[in-house]
Design an enzyme around this catalytic site. Structure first.
Site, PDB file in Angstrom:
ATOM      1  N   TYR A 125       0.811  -1.215   0.000  1.00 33.00           N
ATOM      2  CA  TYR A 125       0.000   0.000   0.000  1.00 33.00           C
ATOM      3  C   TYR A 125       0.847   1.269   0.000  1.00 33.00           C
ATOM      4  CZ  TYR A 125      -4.713  -1.761   0.464  1.00 33.00           C
ATOM      5  OH  TYR A 125      -5.925  -2.331   0.222  1.00 33.00           O
ATOM      6  N   LYS A 172       2.657 -14.165   6.115  1.00 29.80           N
ATOM      7  CA  LYS A 172       2.935 -15.219   5.129  1.00 29.80           C
ATOM      8  C   LYS A 172       4.458 -15.372   5.060  1.00 29.80           C
ATOM      9  CE  LYS A 172       1.519 -17.968   1.769  1.00 29.80           C
ATOM     10  NZ  LYS A 172       0.597 -19.100   1.893  1.00 29.80           N
ATOM     11  N   ASP A 205      -3.382 -17.491   5.018  1.00 29.89           N
ATOM     12  CA  ASP A 205      -4.374 -18.336   4.340  1.00 29.89           C
ATOM     13  C   ASP A 205      -5.094 -19.239   5.351  1.00 29.89           C
ATOM     14  OD1 ASP A 205      -1.803 -19.303   4.530  1.00 29.89           O
ATOM     15  OD2 ASP A 205      -1.722 -20.213   2.548  1.00 29.89           O
ATOM     16  N   ASP A 229      -6.508  -5.298   5.153  1.00 29.25           N
ATOM     17  CA  ASP A 229      -7.601  -4.739   4.369  1.00 29.25           C
ATOM     18  C   ASP A 229      -8.587  -5.848   3.995  1.00 29.25           C
ATOM     19  OD1 ASP A 229      -9.145  -3.037   2.915  1.00 29.25           O
ATOM     20  OD2 ASP A 229      -7.722  -2.720   1.283  1.00 29.25           O
ATOM     21  N   ASP A 233     -12.577  -7.015   5.844  1.00 31.59           N
ATOM     22  CA  ASP A 233     -13.839  -7.107   5.097  1.00 31.59           C
ATOM     23  C   ASP A 233     -14.460  -8.488   5.328  1.00 31.59           C
ATOM     24  OD1 ASP A 233     -13.628  -4.537   3.887  1.00 31.59           O
ATOM     25  OD2 ASP A 233     -14.621  -5.320   2.092  1.00 31.59           O
TER      26      ASP A 233
END
Ligand code: NAD
Length: 338
Positions: A125, A172, A205, A229, A233
């Site tokens: 970002y 990750k 994941d 982000d 959601d």
């Protein structure tokens, strides 16, 4: 002189109608706030030639607190997100996004009460992107030790201050050994200061799958920007929809409160969408301003209106307009929650 001065940024799309409803409810709670209205976003670009005018920046810098509606960011080409710029200008490095069960929204989980702490200034970002050739685009993922350490420390401190027990780092690092590896290492270093908090880590994941399978197992999560982000959601979905997911962007000098959702432009002007997410962000803001009683009063009235289910918005099966739902919450507050 008002007790608090707050910068109000209504934003775009459905933002202005949502923010108006939220202002009505907060004012009706009796808390003494003077609102300073400021612009941001694409409409503003047409009016003032910039997405983020100096006047808006100055107002936030002076008041140190803002309530913000969503803005519209075109996909692909076009201008850099005004939101991302705002977070950078004020170094709002911690994006706090709580999710919890709202009784009226019937969900299949026994427990959902997670506070997500998303790092807000780094990662892919940072918007360092370029075309290597006509057919190859490249984006740099930047993770720093200070940036990672401060969000980890912020989350751990918040957890301790608010009686939370467990903080996990999402990453990750098995694949992105250097960038996510550094994020995890900084988290582990910060965790040493908080031996009373249970800490651990989980690969992003697996975390996504576990959230959907059994969200009750999670307490607080610390995430790099992009995973944060996306997973917040997902958490909003677990909660029952974007209409209820609040947030705060916090730095060392100021805080901007805003919902997780975007400007939902297809509903703009219809007074149809749910203002709850911005309202709960406003409730977080009131607690930040030490107006805990007003915050509790609004929250209880909102839950009561949702429980009754008569004057609620379309996304929760009702037909009330944005402002009618806000008025129902005000009526409930004035009736002493009867
Ligand atoms: P969105 O969150 O605006 O809307 C997605 C869908 O979720 C809507 O069509 C609607 O069905 C539902 N929804 C969203 N908010 C709701 C509410 N308050 N009440 C009821 N239903 C609601 O996402 P999008 O369509 O992907 O994005 C629209 C614009 O918003 C884009 O330009 C995007 O960049 C921007 N955006 C801004 C912010 C922000 O300002 N913080 C955050 C996310 C997206």
């Amino acid at each position: 002189m008002a007790k608090h001065v707050v910068t109000m940024i209504p934003g775009e799309g459905t933002g202005p109608e949502i923010c108006e409803a939220v202002r009505m409810v907060i004012d009706a709670s009796g808390v003494d706030i003077k609102w300073e209205y400021e612009d941001i976003g694409l409409d503003c670009l047409e009016k003032h030639g910039t997405l983020l005018p100096d006047k808006t920046i100055q107002s936030i810098a002076k008041n140190k607190v803002a309530l913000k509606g969503p803005t519209t960011t075109p996909i692909g080409t076009g201008h850099k997100s005004a939101n991302v710029t705002l977070r950078k200008v004020f170094d709002l490095y911690a994006n706090v996004r709580p999710v919890r069960l709202i009784p009226a929204l019937k969900r299949p989980w026994d427990k959902l009460d997670i506070i997500n702490f998303r790092e807000n200034t780094e990662d892919s970002y940072a918007a360092i992107e370029h075309m290597v050739s006509d057919e190859v685009a490249q984006c740099l993922k930047v993770i720093t030790w200070p940036g990672s350490y401060r969000i980890a420390d912020f989350a751990l401190k918040w957890a301790r201050d608010n009686g939370r027990k467990k903080v996990y780092c999402v990453h990750k690092a098995n694949i992105m050994k250097m960038t996510d590896g550094l994020f995890l290492e900084a988290f582990r270093a910060a965790a040493k200061k908080y031996p009373d908090i249970e800490t651990g880590d989980i690969i992003v994941d697996n975390c996504s799958m576990q959230l959907v399978r059994n969200p009750g197992q999670f307490d607080c999560l610390v995430l790099p920007n992009l995973y944060g982000d996306i997973l917040t959601d997902l958490c909003a979905g677990l909660m029952g929809g974007l209409g209820f997911a609040p947030g705060a962007n916090v730095g060392d000098n100021c805080a901007i409160f805003e919902a997780v959702h975007g400007s939902a432009p297809k509903y703009a002007g219809q007074k149809k969408v749910n203002p709850s997410a911005v309202l709960i962000s406003g409730v977080m803001m009131l607690r930040w301003l030490n107006e805990k009683e007003a915050a509790d009063r609004i929250e209880k009235a909102m839950y009561r209106v949702l429980d009754e289910g008569k004057r609620v918005t379309y996304d929760v099966g009702g037909t009330a307009k944005t402002d009618e739902y806000a008025q129902a919450i005000i009526d409930k507050m004035h009736a002493g929650l009867k």
